[in-house]
Design a protein around this motif. Structure first.
Motif, PDB file in Angstrom:
ATOM      1  N   ILE A  31       3.975   6.338  12.872  1.00 14.86           N
ATOM      2  CA  ILE A  31       4.061   5.475  11.694  1.00 14.86           C
ATOM      3  C   ILE A  31       2.700   5.301  11.043  1.00 14.86           C
ATOM      4  N   ASN A  32       1.663   5.220  11.836  1.00 13.70           N
ATOM      5  CA  ASN A  32       0.330   5.021  11.280  1.00 13.70           C
ATOM      6  C   ASN A  32      -0.057   6.170  10.363  1.00 13.70           C
ATOM      7  N   LEU A  40      -2.560   6.124   0.802  1.00  8.90           N
ATOM      8  CA  LEU A  40      -3.522   6.954   0.079  1.00  8.90           C
ATOM      9  C   LEU A  40      -2.967   7.402  -1.272  1.00  8.90           C
ATOM     10  N   PHE A  41      -1.734   7.909  -1.278  1.00  8.65           N
ATOM     11  CA  PHE A  41      -1.140   8.391  -2.522  1.00  8.65           C
ATOM     12  C   PHE A  41      -0.780   7.263  -3.485  1.00  8.65           C
ATOM     13  N   SER A  42      -0.594   6.058  -2.978  1.00  9.10           N
ATOM     14  CA  SER A  42      -0.297   4.947  -3.892  1.00  9.10           C
ATOM     15  C   SER A  42      -1.554   4.433  -4.586  1.00  9.10           C
ATOM     16  N   ARG A  43      -2.723   4.826  -4.097  1.00 13.40           N
ATOM     17  CA  ARG A  43      -3.969   4.352  -4.683  1.00 13.40           C
ATOM     18  C   ARG A  43      -4.760   5.427  -5.420  1.00 13.40           C
ATOM     19  N   ILE A  44      -4.423   6.687  -5.156  1.00 10.52           N
ATOM     20  CA  ILE A  44      -5.167   7.789  -5.773  1.00 10.52           C
ATOM     21  C   ILE A  44      -4.183   8.672  -6.530  1.00 10.52           C
ATOM     22  N   HIS A  45      -4.497   8.968  -7.781  1.00 11.04           N
ATOM     23  CA  HIS A  45      -3.645   9.827  -8.595  1.00 11.04           C
ATOM     24  C   HIS A  45      -3.586  11.237  -7.999  1.00 11.04           C
ATOM     25  N   ALA A  46      -2.499  11.934  -8.259  1.00  9.59           N
ATOM     26  CA  ALA A  46      -2.274  13.259  -7.681  1.00  9.59           C
ATOM     27  C   ALA A  46      -3.389  14.243  -8.041  1.00  9.59           C
ATOM     28  N   VAL A  47      -3.858  14.218  -9.275  1.00  6.85           N
ATOM     29  CA  VAL A  47      -4.927  15.129  -9.699  1.00  6.85           C
ATOM     30  C   VAL A  47      -6.207  14.832  -8.913  1.00  6.85           C
ATOM     31  N   SER A  69     -10.465  -3.319   6.142  1.00  9.79           N
ATOM     32  CA  SER A  69     -10.766  -2.311   7.154  1.00  9.79           C
ATOM     33  C   SER A  69      -9.525  -1.530   7.579  1.00  9.79           C
ATOM     34  N   HIS A  70      -8.375  -2.189   7.670  1.00  4.60           N
ATOM     35  CA  HIS A  70      -7.176  -1.467   8.112  1.00  4.60           C
ATOM     36  C   HIS A  70      -6.728  -0.446   7.067  1.00  4.60           C
ATOM     37  N   LEU A  71      -6.880  -0.765   5.809  1.00  4.58           N
ATOM     38  CA  LEU A  71      -6.487   0.172   4.750  1.00  4.58           C
ATOM     39  C   LEU A  71      -7.457   1.351   4.664  1.00  4.58           C
ATOM     40  N   VAL A  72      -8.740   1.072   4.762  1.00  8.60           N
ATOM     41  CA  VAL A  72      -9.750   2.133   4.727  1.00  8.60           C
ATOM     42  C   VAL A  72      -9.562   3.070   5.913  1.00  8.60           C
ATOM     43  N   THR A  73      -9.338   2.514   7.088  1.00  2.69           N
ATOM     44  CA  THR A  73      -9.132   3.328   8.284  1.00  2.69           C
ATOM     45  C   THR A  73      -7.898   4.216   8.144  1.00  2.69           C
ATOM     46  N   SER A  74      -6.808   3.644   7.655  1.00  2.21           N
ATOM     47  CA  SER A  74      -5.583   4.422   7.479  1.00  2.21           C
ATOM     48  C   SER A  74      -5.771   5.547   6.470  1.00  2.21           C
ATOM     49  N   CYS A  75      -6.463   5.272   5.390  1.00  3.14           N
ATOM     50  CA  CYS A  75      -6.669   6.294   4.354  1.00  3.14           C
ATOM     51  C   CYS A  75      -7.593   7.406   4.827  1.00  3.14           C
ATOM     52  N   THR A  76      -8.651   7.075   5.566  1.00  2.00           N
ATOM     53  CA  THR A  76      -9.535   8.119   6.060  1.00  2.00           C
ATOM     54  C   THR A  76      -8.814   8.991   7.090  1.00  2.00           C
ATOM     55  N   CYS A  77      -8.026   8.373   7.946  1.00  2.00           N
ATOM     56  CA  CYS A  77      -7.246   9.156   8.923  1.00  2.00           C
ATOM     57  C   CYS A  77      -6.210  10.027   8.211  1.00  2.00           C
ATOM     58  N   ALA A  78      -5.627   9.519   7.144  1.00  2.00           N
ATOM     59  CA  ALA A  78      -4.644  10.291   6.385  1.00  2.00           C
ATOM     60  C   ALA A  78      -5.287  11.508   5.735  1.00  2.00           C
ATOM     61  N   MET A  93     -15.781   9.303  10.550  1.00  2.00           N
ATOM     62  CA  MET A  93     -15.904   7.899  10.927  1.00  2.00           C
ATOM     63  C   MET A  93     -14.918   7.109  10.073  1.00  2.00           C
ATOM     64  N   PRO A  94     -13.769   6.740  10.644  1.00  2.00           N
ATOM     65  CA  PRO A  94     -12.767   6.027   9.859  1.00  2.00           C
ATOM     66  C   PRO A  94     -13.280   4.713   9.272  1.00  2.00           C
ATOM     67  N   LEU A  95     -14.205   4.077   9.985  1.00  2.00           N
ATOM     68  CA  LEU A  95     -14.767   2.822   9.491  1.00  2.00           C
ATOM     69  C   LEU A  95     -16.225   2.737   9.925  1.00  2.00           C
ATOM     70  N   LEU A  96     -17.117   2.881   8.982  1.00  2.00           N
ATOM     71  CA  LEU A  96     -18.553   2.853   9.264  1.00  2.00           C
ATOM     72  C   LEU A  96     -19.028   1.408   9.367  1.00  2.00           C
TER      73      LEU A  96
END
Length: 122
Positions: A31-32, A40-47, A69-78, A93-96
């Motif tokens: 799930i993570n 990630l896709f809900s915050r960044i446009h496809a282009v 931190s939880h959102l940044v970590t999830s997006c970097t892992c994605a 580094m998912p969270l610096l």
């Protein structure tokens, strides 16, 4: 994926008087990973996402900055997951931590996440 999952039953003492049987399909879904990709896709446009993936494939650095931190970590892992079947071989580094912010000046390629809530002490 759906056909390779089988349900396993086990009993848990959930109540004072007795237990209940719970069926869990195994292996459990990741799930993570799926949540991170959708976040990630809900915050960044496809282009822009294509540009980021192109940047990663040619081994350039990507810095993800977010509010939590939880959102940044999830997006970097994605981002790392989206490179499949390739593997990111450089710094990840998912969270610096805020005391290591100078690392973003590093000449090596990286995927790093920074949460704004972590930089308030700087």
């Amino acid at each position: 994926l759906g056909s390779s999952r089988t349900a396993h039953n086990f009993s848990l003492p959930l109540f004072e008087h007795g237990s209940t049987t719970v069926a869990v399909p195994l292996p459990l879904p990741n799930i993570n990973r799926h949540w991170g990709v959708s976040a990630l896709f809900s915050r960044i446009h496809a282009v822009d996402m294509l540009l980021i993936l192109k940047t990663l494939i040619i081994e350039r650095s990507v810095l993800i900055i977010g509010d939590s931190s939880h959102l940044v970590t999830s997006c970097t892992c994605a981002l790392r997951e989206l490179l499949t079947p390739y593997e990111w071989a450089s710094t990840f580094m998912p969270l610096l931590p805020s005391h290591m912010l100078d690392f973003v000046n590093s000449p090596v390629p990286f995927i790093i996440g920074i949460a704004v809530e972590n930089t308030k002490s700087c």
